[in-house]
Design an enzyme around this catalytic site. Structure first.
Site, mmCIF file in Angstrom:
data_model
loop_
_atom_site.group_PDB
_atom_site.id
_atom_site.type_symbol
_atom_site.label_atom_id
_atom_site.label_comp_id
_atom_site.label_asym_id
_atom_site.label_seq_id
_atom_site.Cartn_x
_atom_site.Cartn_y
_atom_site.Cartn_z
ATOM 1 N N SER A 66 28.909 92.555 48.377
ATOM 2 C CA SER A 66 27.680 93.072 48.883
ATOM 3 C C SER A 66 26.782 93.626 47.878
ATOM 4 O O SER A 66 26.236 92.974 46.787
ATOM 5 C CB SER A 66 27.950 93.897 50.133
ATOM 6 O OG SER A 66 26.585 93.882 50.997
ATOM 7 N N ASP A 103 26.980 84.531 57.444
ATOM 8 C CA ASP A 103 26.733 85.804 56.599
ATOM 9 C C ASP A 103 25.173 85.492 56.268
ATOM 10 O O ASP A 103 24.614 84.662 55.753
ATOM 11 C CB ASP A 103 27.414 86.146 55.407
ATOM 12 C CG ASP A 103 27.110 87.343 54.564
ATOM 13 O OD1 ASP A 103 26.104 88.113 55.234
ATOM 14 O OD2 ASP A 103 27.385 87.526 53.487
ATOM 15 N N HIS A 125 29.975 88.557 57.040
ATOM 16 C CA HIS A 125 29.824 89.622 55.986
ATOM 17 C C HIS A 125 30.686 91.101 56.292
ATOM 18 O O HIS A 125 30.955 91.467 57.396
ATOM 19 C CB HIS A 125 28.362 90.417 56.284
ATOM 20 C CG HIS A 125 28.017 91.295 55.040
ATOM 21 N ND1 HIS A 125 27.445 90.695 53.810
ATOM 22 C CD2 HIS A 125 27.914 92.474 54.802
ATOM 23 C CE1 HIS A 125 27.066 91.586 53.097
ATOM 24 N NE2 HIS A 125 27.384 92.489 53.568
#
Length: 408
Positions: free
Chosen positions: A194, A348, A378
Site C-alpha cells: 500500500s 481494491d 485491500h
C-alpha cells in the site's frame, strides 16, 4: 455517593454501546461486500470494528484526548498479537531516529543471504512494526532472507515527506552495512504494501544512478498507491465502498498526510485541481484508456478533469511531484529501474494503480511480473495467519511474493 460515581461510567458504557450500533448501521448503509469475496460475515465483522475504531478515534481527537492515528495504532497492535519463531532472530534497532526491526534466519547458509527491505502500509495513519511483524517473519523464514522492516514516522506528528525520507535513509544505512548482516549485495529486494508500495517506487527511483551503493535486484509492490491525481479510475468507481480502503478513508489519509485541508477533497476527486496543460502532459500515463477493457465492468467515463479551480491547484499542486506520484518520473529514470513484481487485488480501490505502473514500466523496457488476486481486497495480506480471521486470498498474496523472491 457510589451512585454519583457510577453515573459517568454508565454514561460512558451507553455511549460506547451506542457507537457500536451506529458503526453497524453505517457499515450496512455504506459498505459494499462483493458477492465474489469469501467469508462475507467475517469481512463485515472486521469492517464494523474498523469503522468503530476510526470513528471513536476521531471523537477522541476532537475532544483533544487522543489523536485518531495513535489511537488506531494502539488498538491494532493490541488486537493483533505478533508471533515469534525460534528459527528466526528478531532484533529491534534504531538507524538514527528511525526504528527498524531485523529478521535473521538461524539456519546455516552456504553463502551470503538475500536481503529484503520491507516498508509497511497504513497510509501514515495505521500500520507499525508490530502490526506487520508476522508478515515480515513469514517472508524472512520462507525465503531464507535477512529482512529489515522500517518503522517510518507517521501522523499526527509527521507529514510528507517523512515516509519517503525515513525509508530512503534506512535503506541507504542498510545497503552500506550489508556485510555486517551477511547479505549478498547483488540480491537486495525492496518490498512494500500500500503506502509502503509507493515507498518502494519512490526509493528505487531515488537510488537510480547511486554508484556508491549496491544496485537493487528487484522491487515488489503490493497494491501500491502510485499516483494521487486521477481518482476516477475504474477501480475507484467500482470499489469505492469496499473494505478496508473506502474512498472517504483514503481521501482523509491523503489530506492528513499531504497537509491538505479536507475541504479540497471534492476538488481532488473530480480533478478540478488539475490545470488543462498538466493533464495533457500526464494523460498518456493517467488515462483510464490504459486499463484493459475486462476491468471496466460498470465503469462510466467521467468528465475528467473537472472545471479548473486555481485555489484548489495551489493547495494540492505538490501531489503532481514525482516524489509523491512515482508514475510521473522521467522516462530516463523509469528505464533504469530494476525488474518489478506487482500484486493487485481485484476488489481494491487501488487495483488500477498497479495496472498503470505496469504499463509505465513495460513501455520503458523494464521487466514486470504481475499477479492479480481475483478474490482479494485491500489489506488482506495482514490476515494470512490470523486463525479464525484468515482468508484464502491472504495466503495467495504472501505465497506469491515469497515464490517470486525465491526465484530471483
Amino acid at each position: 455517593m457510589a451512585v454519583l460515581l457510577l453515573m459517568p461510567l454508565l454514561g460512558l458504557l451507553i455511549f460506547l454501546l451506542g457507537l457500536i450500533v451506529w458503526s453497524i448501521f453505517k457499515h450496512f448503509l455504506t459498505t459494499d461486500i462483493p458477492s465474489a469475496l469469501q467469508h462475507p460475515i467475517k469481512l463485515r465483522i472486521l469492517d464494523c470494528i474498523f469503522i468503530y475504531v476510526i470513528t471513536l478515534g476521531n471523537i477522541l481527537e476532537k475532544l483533544r484526548i487522543f489523536s485518531m492515528p495513535k489511537f488506531a495504532r494502539f488498538v491494532q497492535d493490541t488486537l493483533f498479537v505478533k508471533r515469534m519463531d525460534p528459527k528466526v532472530v528478531v532484533t529491534d534497532l534504531h538507524y538514527g531516529t528511525i526504528p527498524v526491526r531485523l529478521f535473521q534466519p538461524k539456519e546455516m547458509s552456504c553463502g551470503s543471504r538475500r536481503g529484503i527491505i520491507f516498508y509497511h502500509g497504513g497510509a501514515a495513519v495505521v500500520g507499525s512494526l508490530d502490526f506487520y511483524h508476522n508478515v515480515c517473519l513469514f517472508l524472512a523464514l520462507e525465503t531464507n532472507s535477512v529482512l529489515l522492516s522500517v518503522g517510518y514516522r507517521k501522523l499526527p506528528d509527521h507529514h510528507y515527506p517523512a515516509i519517503a525520507n525515513d525509508c530512503l535513509n534506512a535503506t541507504i544505512h542498510f545497503l552500506r552495512r550489508l556485510k555486517t548482516y551477511d547479505v549478498d549485495p547483488s540480491r537486495v529486494v525492496l518490498c512494500g504494501e500500500s503506502a509502503g508500495g509507493a515507498a518502494v517506487a519512490q526509493i528505487t527511483q531515488a537510488l537510480v544512478g547511486q554508484k556508491d551503493l549496491p544496485q537493487i535486484r528487484a522491487q515488489v509492490l503490493i497494491y501500491p498507491i502510485i499516483q494521487m491525481v486521477n481518482f476516477q479510475l475504474p477501480s475507484t468507481q467500482q470499489h469505492k465502498n469496499v473494505p478496508f480502503l473506502p474512498l472517504d478513508f483514503m481521501m482523509m489519509c491523503i489530506c492528513k498526510y499531504m497537509a491538505i485541508d479536507p475541504s479540497w477533497k471534492d476538488a481532488l476527486i473530480t480533478g478540478a485541481c488539475i490545470p488543462q496543460e498538466t493533464w495533457k502532459k500526464y494523460e498518456k500515463w493517467l488515462s483510464s484508456d490504459n486499463i484493459p477493457k475486462k476491468f471496466k465492468n460498470k465503469y462510466k467515463e467521467p468528465q475528467f478533469p473537472g472545471p479548473f479551480n486555481e485555489a484548489a491547484y495551489l493547495e494540492t499542486k505538490h501531489l503532481l511531484d514525482a516524489e509523491n506520484s512515482p508514475l510521473f518520473a522521467e522516462d530516463e529514470i523509469i528505464a533504469q529501474l530494476p525488474e518489478a513484481f506487482l500484486v493487485s487485488c481485484e476488489y481494491d480501490i487501488l487495483r488500477d494503480h498497479s495496472l498503470l505502473y505496469k504499463k509505465r514500466l513495460e513501455d520503458q523496457g523494464v521487466s514486470v511480473s504481475w499477479y492479480n488476486v481475483e478474490d482479494g481486497f485491500h489489506g488482506c495480506i495482514l490476515l494470512f495467519d490470523r486463525k479464525h480471521l484468515l482468508f484464502s486470498c491472504s495466503y495467495k498474496v504472501v505465497n506469491a511474493i515469497a515464490n517470486y523472491i525465491k526465484g530471483l
